[in-house]
Scaffold this motif. Structure first.
Motif, PDB file in Angstrom:
ATOM      1  N   GLY A 192       2.747  -0.148   4.804  1.00  0.00           N
ATOM      2  CA  GLY A 192       1.824   0.934   5.116  1.00  0.00           C
ATOM      3  C   GLY A 192       2.445   1.934   6.073  1.00  0.00           C
ATOM      4  N   PHE A 193       3.160   1.435   7.077  1.00  0.00           N
ATOM      5  CA  PHE A 193       3.817   2.305   8.052  1.00  0.00           C
ATOM      6  C   PHE A 193       4.852   3.195   7.370  1.00  0.00           C
ATOM      7  CE2 PHE A 193       7.190   3.188  11.146  1.00  0.00           C
ATOM      8  CZ  PHE A 193       6.450   3.848  12.125  1.00  0.00           C
ATOM      9  N   VAL A 194       5.682   2.609   6.530  1.00  0.00           N
ATOM     10  CA  VAL A 194       6.714   3.387   5.833  1.00  0.00           C
ATOM     11  C   VAL A 194       6.058   4.470   4.966  1.00  0.00           C
ATOM     12  CG1 VAL A 194       8.518   3.274   4.049  1.00  0.00           C
ATOM     13  CG2 VAL A 194       8.454   1.569   5.879  1.00  0.00           C
ATOM     14  N   LEU A 195       5.020   4.109   4.251  1.00  0.00           N
ATOM     15  CA  LEU A 195       4.338   5.095   3.407  1.00  0.00           C
ATOM     16  C   LEU A 195       3.622   6.141   4.249  1.00  0.00           C
ATOM     17  CD1 LEU A 195       2.973   2.812   0.574  1.00  0.00           C
ATOM     18  CD2 LEU A 195       5.003   4.262   0.569  1.00  0.00           C
ATOM     19  N   GLY A 196       3.092   5.720   5.395  1.00  0.00           N
ATOM     20  CA  GLY A 196       2.424   6.658   6.291  1.00  0.00           C
ATOM     21  C   GLY A 196       3.369   7.689   6.877  1.00  0.00           C
ATOM     22  N   LEU A 197       4.643   7.365   6.940  1.00  0.00           N
ATOM     23  CA  LEU A 197       5.631   8.320   7.447  1.00  0.00           C
ATOM     24  C   LEU A 197       5.815   9.502   6.509  1.00  0.00           C
ATOM     25  CD1 LEU A 197       8.363   5.887   8.826  1.00  0.00           C
ATOM     26  CD2 LEU A 197       6.763   7.295  10.159  1.00  0.00           C
ATOM     27  N   GLY A 198       5.420   9.328   5.270  1.00  0.00           N
ATOM     28  CA  GLY A 198       5.480  10.423   4.300  1.00  0.00           C
ATOM     29  C   GLY A 198       6.870  10.969   4.119  1.00  0.00           C
ATOM     30  N   THR A 199       7.015  12.261   4.291  1.00  0.00           N
ATOM     31  CA  THR A 199       8.275  12.944   4.014  1.00  0.00           C
ATOM     32  C   THR A 199       9.374  12.656   5.042  1.00  0.00           C
ATOM     33  OG1 THR A 199       7.495  14.926   5.166  1.00  0.00           O
ATOM     34  CG2 THR A 199       7.139  14.816   2.776  1.00  0.00           C
ATOM     35  N   LEU A 200       9.037  11.927   6.106  1.00  0.00           N
ATOM     36  CA  LEU A 200      10.082  11.547   7.065  1.00  0.00           C
ATOM     37  C   LEU A 200      11.047  10.523   6.465  1.00  0.00           C
ATOM     38  CD1 LEU A 200       8.028  11.244  10.379  1.00  0.00           C
ATOM     39  CD2 LEU A 200       9.621  13.063   9.710  1.00  0.00           C
ATOM     40  N   VAL A 201      10.626   9.866   5.401  1.00  0.00           N
ATOM     41  CA  VAL A 201      11.464   8.879   4.710  1.00  0.00           C
ATOM     42  C   VAL A 201      11.683   9.389   3.288  1.00  0.00           C
ATOM     43  CG1 VAL A 201      11.623   6.479   3.939  1.00  0.00           C
ATOM     44  CG2 VAL A 201      10.457   7.010   6.071  1.00  0.00           C
ATOM     45  N   SER A 202      12.932   9.435   2.869  1.00  0.00           N
ATOM     46  CA  SER A 202      13.227   9.906   1.514  1.00  0.00           C
ATOM     47  C   SER A 202      12.623   8.937   0.493  1.00  0.00           C
ATOM     48  CB  SER A 202      14.740  10.002   1.291  1.00  0.00           C
ATOM     49  OG  SER A 202      15.307   8.707   1.193  1.00  0.00           O
ATOM     50  N   PRO A 203      12.337   9.415  -0.711  1.00  0.00           N
ATOM     51  CA  PRO A 203      11.804   8.518  -1.739  1.00  0.00           C
ATOM     52  C   PRO A 203      12.726   7.330  -2.019  1.00  0.00           C
ATOM     53  CG  PRO A 203      11.549  10.792  -2.429  1.00  0.00           C
ATOM     54  CD  PRO A 203      12.374  10.803  -1.163  1.00  0.00           C
ATOM     55  N   GLU A 204      14.034   7.573  -1.963  1.00  0.00           N
ATOM     56  CA  GLU A 204      14.984   6.481  -2.222  1.00  0.00           C
ATOM     57  C   GLU A 204      14.877   5.401  -1.146  1.00  0.00           C
ATOM     58  OE1 GLU A 204      16.179  10.075  -4.283  1.00  0.00           O
ATOM     59  OE2 GLU A 204      15.897   9.752  -2.144  1.00  0.00           O
ATOM     60  N   MET A 264      -0.448   2.654   7.595  1.00  0.00           N
ATOM     61  CA  MET A 264      -0.473   4.032   7.103  1.00  0.00           C
ATOM     62  C   MET A 264      -1.013   4.986   8.167  1.00  0.00           C
ATOM     63  SD  MET A 264      -1.560   3.537   3.134  1.00  0.00           S
ATOM     64  CE  MET A 264      -1.187   5.199   2.651  1.00  0.00           C
ATOM     65  N   VAL A 265      -2.036   4.552   8.894  1.00  0.00           N
ATOM     66  CA  VAL A 265      -2.585   5.404   9.944  1.00  0.00           C
ATOM     67  C   VAL A 265      -1.564   5.602  11.050  1.00  0.00           C
ATOM     68  CG1 VAL A 265      -4.319   5.508  11.787  1.00  0.00           C
ATOM     69  CG2 VAL A 265      -5.009   4.878   9.476  1.00  0.00           C
ATOM     70  N   VAL A 266      -0.937   4.522  11.493  1.00  0.00           N
ATOM     71  CA  VAL A 266       0.052   4.622  12.579  1.00  0.00           C
ATOM     72  C   VAL A 266       1.250   5.453  12.129  1.00  0.00           C
ATOM     73  CG1 VAL A 266       1.638   3.306  14.045  1.00  0.00           C
ATOM     74  CG2 VAL A 266      -0.700   2.488  13.691  1.00  0.00           C
ATOM     75  N   GLY A 267       1.735   5.206  10.920  1.00  0.00           N
ATOM     76  CA  GLY A 267       2.848   6.005  10.400  1.00  0.00           C
ATOM     77  C   GLY A 267       2.494   7.471  10.294  1.00  0.00           C
ATOM     78  N   GLY A 268       1.250   7.753   9.960  1.00  0.00           N
ATOM     79  CA  GLY A 268       0.806   9.134   9.860  1.00  0.00           C
ATOM     80  C   GLY A 268       0.699   9.842  11.202  1.00  0.00           C
TER      81      GLY A 268
END
Length: 125
Positions: free
Chosen positions: A51-63, A117-121
């Motif tokens: 959830g955290f990784v996904l919450g980071l959104g564009t900060l992490v490349s799709p790869e 996801m919330v924290v990553g966001g």
């Protein structure tokens, strides 16, 4: 995804699986009850991390999101072990623990993923 990304994905999966074994062994060491607390903690923490990784959104490349999510965390978490543990608990007469294990895993993993996801966001872009 290029060939090096695929190699990283496979390697991350191996690291995740090894980490799952190590964490489960550490948590279950010396425990005399049959409740699979180690696997529960693994699945909840893995859901939180994904959830955290996904919450980071564009900060992490799709790869990298794929390498971490599918590889590392996919190797770390395990639904199949939860299923087998539930069957083994039921067969040993601990249907109550089997139900608790299934319900706790489902509920806490979803809460963990949402929290991550919330924290990553919250991380500034």
């Amino acid at each position: 995804m290029n060939n090096w990304d695929m190699v990283a994905l496979v390697a991350a999966g191996g690291v995740g699986a090894g980490a799952r074994y190590a964490v489960d062994a550490a948590v279950m060491r010396g425990r005399t009850d049959a409740f699979p607390l180690g696997i529960l903690l693994i699945n909840v923490s893995g859901s939180l991390a994904l959830g955290f990784v996904l919450g980071l959104g564009t900060l992490v490349s799709p790869e990298w999101a794929t390498i971490i999510g599918v590889g590392l965390l996919g190797g770390f978490t395990t639904f199949s072990t939860v299923s087998v543990d539930a069957v083994l608990l039921a067969q040993s007469g601990r249907r109550d623990w089997a139900v608790v294990n299934l319900a706790a895993t489902a509920a806490l993993a979803v809460v963990g993923a949402a929290t991550g996801m919330v924290v990553g966001g919250l991380i500034p872009r």
